[in-house]
Design a protein around this motif. Structure first.
Motif, PDB file in Angstrom:
ATOM      1  N   SER A 127      -1.006  71.641 -47.573  1.00 14.23           N
ATOM      2  CA  SER A 127      -1.107  72.171 -48.913  1.00 14.23           C
ATOM      3  C   SER A 127       0.246  72.298 -49.606  1.00 14.23           C
ATOM      4  CB  SER A 127      -1.794  73.543 -48.884  1.00 14.23           C
ATOM      5  OG  SER A 127      -1.027  74.425 -48.090  1.00 14.23           O
ATOM      6  N   GLU A 128       1.340  72.143 -48.865  1.00 12.61           N
ATOM      7  CA  GLU A 128       2.660  72.259 -49.469  1.00 12.61           C
ATOM      8  C   GLU A 128       3.007  70.986 -50.229  1.00 12.61           C
ATOM      9  OE1 GLU A 128       5.732  73.235 -46.708  1.00 12.61           O
ATOM     10  OE2 GLU A 128       4.493  74.714 -45.706  1.00 12.61           O
ATOM     11  N   PRO A 129       3.565  71.128 -51.417  1.00  7.42           N
ATOM     12  CA  PRO A 129       3.990  69.921 -52.142  1.00  7.42           C
ATOM     13  C   PRO A 129       5.199  69.306 -51.458  1.00  7.42           C
ATOM     14  CG  PRO A 129       4.633  71.897 -53.346  1.00  7.42           C
ATOM     15  CD  PRO A 129       3.822  72.346 -52.150  1.00  7.42           C
ATOM     16  N   SER A 130       5.239  68.004 -51.436  1.00  6.17           N
ATOM     17  CA  SER A 130       6.385  67.338 -50.842  1.00  6.17           C
ATOM     18  C   SER A 130       7.448  67.149 -51.911  1.00  6.17           C
ATOM     19  CB  SER A 130       5.971  66.000 -50.247  1.00  6.17           C
ATOM     20  OG  SER A 130       5.393  65.194 -51.247  1.00  6.17           O
ATOM     21  N   THR A 131       8.667  67.009 -51.436  1.00  2.00           N
ATOM     22  CA  THR A 131       9.760  66.802 -52.368  1.00  2.00           C
ATOM     23  C   THR A 131      10.233  65.367 -52.275  1.00  2.00           C
ATOM     24  OG1 THR A 131      11.354  67.519 -50.711  1.00  2.00           O
ATOM     25  CG2 THR A 131      10.497  69.204 -52.208  1.00  2.00           C
ATOM     26  N   GLY A 132      10.962  64.954 -53.265  1.00  2.00           N
ATOM     27  CA  GLY A 132      11.488  63.601 -53.292  1.00  2.00           C
ATOM     28  C   GLY A 132      10.560  62.674 -54.046  1.00  2.00           C
ATOM     29  N   PRO A 133      11.050  61.489 -54.336  1.00  2.00           N
ATOM     30  CA  PRO A 133      10.249  60.545 -55.114  1.00  2.00           C
ATOM     31  C   PRO A 133       9.098  59.968 -54.294  1.00  2.00           C
ATOM     32  CG  PRO A 133      12.290  59.510 -54.404  1.00  2.00           C
ATOM     33  CD  PRO A 133      12.366  60.959 -53.994  1.00  2.00           C
ATOM     34  N   ALA A 134       7.999  59.711 -54.966  1.00  2.00           N
ATOM     35  CA  ALA A 134       6.865  59.055 -54.324  1.00  2.00           C
ATOM     36  C   ALA A 134       7.060  57.549 -54.447  1.00  2.00           C
ATOM     37  CB  ALA A 134       5.564  59.484 -54.983  1.00  2.00           C
ATOM     38  N   HIS A 135       6.819  56.843 -53.353  1.00  2.00           N
ATOM     39  CA  HIS A 135       6.983  55.393 -53.315  1.00  2.00           C
ATOM     40  C   HIS A 135       5.618  54.743 -53.160  1.00  2.00           C
ATOM     41  CE1 HIS A 135      11.295  55.929 -52.724  1.00  2.00           C
ATOM     42  NE2 HIS A 135      11.002  56.805 -51.766  1.00  2.00           N
ATOM     43  N   GLU A 136       5.411  53.642 -53.857  1.00  2.00           N
ATOM     44  CA  GLU A 136       4.182  52.890 -53.652  1.00  2.00           C
ATOM     45  C   GLU A 136       4.292  52.164 -52.316  1.00  2.00           C
ATOM     46  OE1 GLU A 136       2.526  49.017 -55.567  1.00  2.00           O
ATOM     47  OE2 GLU A 136       1.951  50.711 -56.841  1.00  2.00           O
ATOM     48  N   ILE A 137       3.273  52.343 -51.482  1.00  2.00           N
ATOM     49  CA  ILE A 137       3.283  51.763 -50.140  1.00  2.00           C
ATOM     50  C   ILE A 137       3.501  50.252 -50.190  1.00  2.00           C
ATOM     51  CG2 ILE A 137       1.840  51.295 -48.104  1.00  2.00           C
ATOM     52  CD1 ILE A 137       2.734  54.127 -48.087  1.00  2.00           C
ATOM     53  N   GLY A 138       2.799  49.556 -51.085  1.00  2.00           N
ATOM     54  CA  GLY A 138       2.872  48.100 -51.141  1.00  2.00           C
ATOM     55  C   GLY A 138       4.265  47.565 -51.383  1.00  2.00           C
ATOM     56  N   LEU A 158      -2.417  49.943 -49.930  1.00  2.00           N
ATOM     57  CA  LEU A 158      -1.096  49.578 -50.441  1.00  2.00           C
ATOM     58  C   LEU A 158      -0.808  50.204 -51.799  1.00  2.00           C
ATOM     59  CD1 LEU A 158      -0.880  45.793 -49.481  1.00  2.00           C
ATOM     60  CD2 LEU A 158       0.280  47.721 -48.384  1.00  2.00           C
ATOM     61  N   THR A 159      -1.849  50.576 -52.519  1.00  2.00           N
ATOM     62  CA  THR A 159      -1.662  51.132 -53.859  1.00  2.00           C
ATOM     63  C   THR A 159      -1.358  52.622 -53.859  1.00  2.00           C
ATOM     64  OG1 THR A 159      -4.038  51.460 -54.045  1.00  2.00           O
ATOM     65  CG2 THR A 159      -3.121  49.415 -54.980  1.00  2.00           C
ATOM     66  N   CYS A 160      -1.456  53.295 -52.715  1.00  2.00           N
ATOM     67  CA  CYS A 160      -1.178  54.734 -52.732  1.00  2.00           C
ATOM     68  C   CYS A 160       0.328  54.969 -52.833  1.00  2.00           C
ATOM     69  CB  CYS A 160      -1.795  55.441 -51.534  1.00  2.00           C
ATOM     70  SG  CYS A 160      -0.957  55.239 -49.983  1.00  2.00           S
ATOM     71  N   ARG A 161       0.657  56.145 -53.335  1.00  2.00           N
ATOM     72  CA  ARG A 161       2.046  56.555 -53.483  1.00  2.00           C
ATOM     73  C   ARG A 161       2.296  57.716 -52.528  1.00  2.00           C
ATOM     74  NH1 ARG A 161       4.624  54.351 -57.557  1.00  2.00           N
ATOM     75  NH2 ARG A 161       6.095  56.055 -57.876  1.00  2.00           N
ATOM     76  N   VAL A 162       3.450  57.698 -51.884  1.00  2.00           N
ATOM     77  CA  VAL A 162       3.754  58.719 -50.887  1.00  2.00           C
ATOM     78  C   VAL A 162       5.264  58.962 -50.876  1.00  2.00           C
ATOM     79  CG1 VAL A 162       3.934  57.055 -48.986  1.00  2.00           C
ATOM     80  CG2 VAL A 162       3.295  59.396 -48.488  1.00  2.00           C
ATOM     81  N   THR A 163       5.643  60.216 -50.645  1.00  2.00           N
ATOM     82  CA  THR A 163       7.062  60.520 -50.467  1.00  2.00           C
ATOM     83  C   THR A 163       7.453  60.166 -49.038  1.00  2.00           C
ATOM     84  OG1 THR A 163       6.674  62.771 -49.705  1.00  2.00           O
ATOM     85  CG2 THR A 163       6.928  62.459 -52.104  1.00  2.00           C
ATOM     86  N   GLN A 164       8.744  60.059 -48.792  1.00  2.00           N
ATOM     87  CA  GLN A 164       9.206  59.782 -47.431  1.00  2.00           C
ATOM     88  C   GLN A 164       8.754  60.899 -46.487  1.00  2.00           C
ATOM     89  OE1 GLN A 164      11.156  56.894 -46.276  1.00  2.00           O
ATOM     90  NE2 GLN A 164      10.231  57.720 -44.429  1.00  2.00           N
ATOM     91  N   ALA A 165       8.846  62.141 -46.930  1.00  2.00           N
ATOM     92  CA  ALA A 165       8.449  63.265 -46.068  1.00  2.00           C
ATOM     93  C   ALA A 165       6.963  63.192 -45.721  1.00  2.00           C
ATOM     94  CB  ALA A 165       8.776  64.591 -46.758  1.00  2.00           C
ATOM     95  N   ASP A 166       6.131  62.853 -46.690  1.00  2.00           N
ATOM     96  CA  ASP A 166       4.698  62.747 -46.413  1.00  2.00           C
ATOM     97  C   ASP A 166       4.391  61.561 -45.512  1.00  2.00           C
ATOM     98  OD1 ASP A 166       4.089  65.026 -47.865  1.00  2.00           O
ATOM     99  OD2 ASP A 166       3.575  63.933 -49.686  1.00  2.00           O
ATOM    100  N   PHE A 167       5.085  60.441 -45.711  1.00  2.00           N
ATOM    101  CA  PHE A 167       4.891  59.290 -44.836  1.00  2.00           C
ATOM    102  C   PHE A 167       5.333  59.643 -43.420  1.00  2.00           C
ATOM    103  CE2 PHE A 167       6.070  55.453 -42.611  1.00  2.00           C
ATOM    104  CZ  PHE A 167       4.945  54.678 -42.800  1.00  2.00           C
ATOM    105  N   ASP A 168       6.467  60.314 -43.300  1.00  2.00           N
ATOM    106  CA  ASP A 168       6.959  60.723 -41.978  1.00  2.00           C
ATOM    107  C   ASP A 168       5.928  61.578 -41.258  1.00  2.00           C
ATOM    108  OD1 ASP A 168       9.299  59.435 -42.706  1.00  2.00           O
ATOM    109  OD2 ASP A 168      10.516  61.266 -42.791  1.00  2.00           O
ATOM    110  N   ALA A 169       5.348  62.532 -41.964  1.00  2.00           N
ATOM    111  CA  ALA A 169       4.349  63.412 -41.353  1.00  2.00           C
ATOM    112  C   ALA A 169       3.118  62.625 -40.927  1.00  2.00           C
ATOM    113  CB  ALA A 169       3.972  64.531 -42.328  1.00  2.00           C
ATOM    114  N   LEU A 170       2.657  61.717 -41.783  1.00  2.00           N
ATOM    115  CA  LEU A 170       1.478  60.919 -41.463  1.00  2.00           C
ATOM    116  C   LEU A 170       1.743  59.990 -40.284  1.00  2.00           C
ATOM    117  CD1 LEU A 170      -1.413  60.057 -42.176  1.00  2.00           C
ATOM    118  CD2 LEU A 170      -0.395  58.357 -43.711  1.00  2.00           C
ATOM    119  N   ALA A 171       2.845  59.255 -40.318  1.00  2.00           N
ATOM    120  CA  ALA A 171       3.170  58.328 -39.229  1.00  2.00           C
ATOM    121  C   ALA A 171       3.385  59.086 -37.919  1.00  2.00           C
ATOM    122  CB  ALA A 171       4.402  57.496 -39.589  1.00  2.00           C
ATOM    123  N   SER A 172       4.006  60.244 -37.988  1.00  2.00           N
ATOM    124  CA  SER A 172       4.206  61.056 -36.782  1.00  2.00           C
ATOM    125  C   SER A 172       2.874  61.521 -36.223  1.00  2.00           C
ATOM    126  CB  SER A 172       5.108  62.252 -37.084  1.00  2.00           C
ATOM    127  OG  SER A 172       6.417  61.798 -37.386  1.00  2.00           O
TER     128      SER A 172
END
Length: 151
Positions: free
Chosen positions: A4-15, A118-132
């Protein structure tokens, strides 16, 4: 980070930025990375089994796919047990991830698969959490397959 916490940093398009997201995540965990024209593969030890897991990130027309395997090829007499292990894991987790790949080929194996559009947008922190999270589930999955099903 709690969901539920907002992530910081820019969101990047996965694709567009998937390679950068994967590499940055892998570097932060000291995973060995191998990059080719179509994929980025990261390796890490599965200490519980003495094996190495490889997670290979690649894209299809619409998805970023993370394909995880322990490099252990199944014998033909192990296919039914591997299918049962996959079914048990997927049923218990309520999220299909484990399957037997290349059943008809010369070297079938157990593999976990996760994906993102590929069209979703994610911050590095959110991607890190998901991949982890994907890697942690893969650790549990392959450890269980080794310990419970002797695969």
């Amino acid at each position: 980070m709690a969901p539920s916490e907002p992530s910081t940093g820019p969101a990047h398009e996965i694709g567009t930025h998937w390679r950068q997201l994967v590499r940055t995540w892998g570097i932060g965990r000291n995973f060995h990375a191998v990059t080719d024209t179509d994929s980025v593969s990261l390796q890490f030890d599965l200490e519980e089994t003495g094996r190495t897991l490889t997670v290979r990130f690649m894209t299809t027309k619409r998805l970023l796919v993370a394909f995880v395997t322990d490099g252990n090829f199944l014998r033909h007499d192990q296919l039914a047990v591997a299918a049962a292990a996959s079914n048990a894991w997927n049923t218990e987790q309520l999220n299909p991830m484990l399957s037997v790949w290349d059943v008809r080929g010369p070297r079938p194996c157990l593999a976990g698969v996760c994906d993102l559009p590929l069209t979703c947008r994610v911050t590095q922190a959110d991607f890190d959490a998901l991949a982890s999270d994907w890697v942690e589930r893969a650790r549990q999955m392959f450890t269980r397959c080794h310990e419970v099903f002797q695969l």
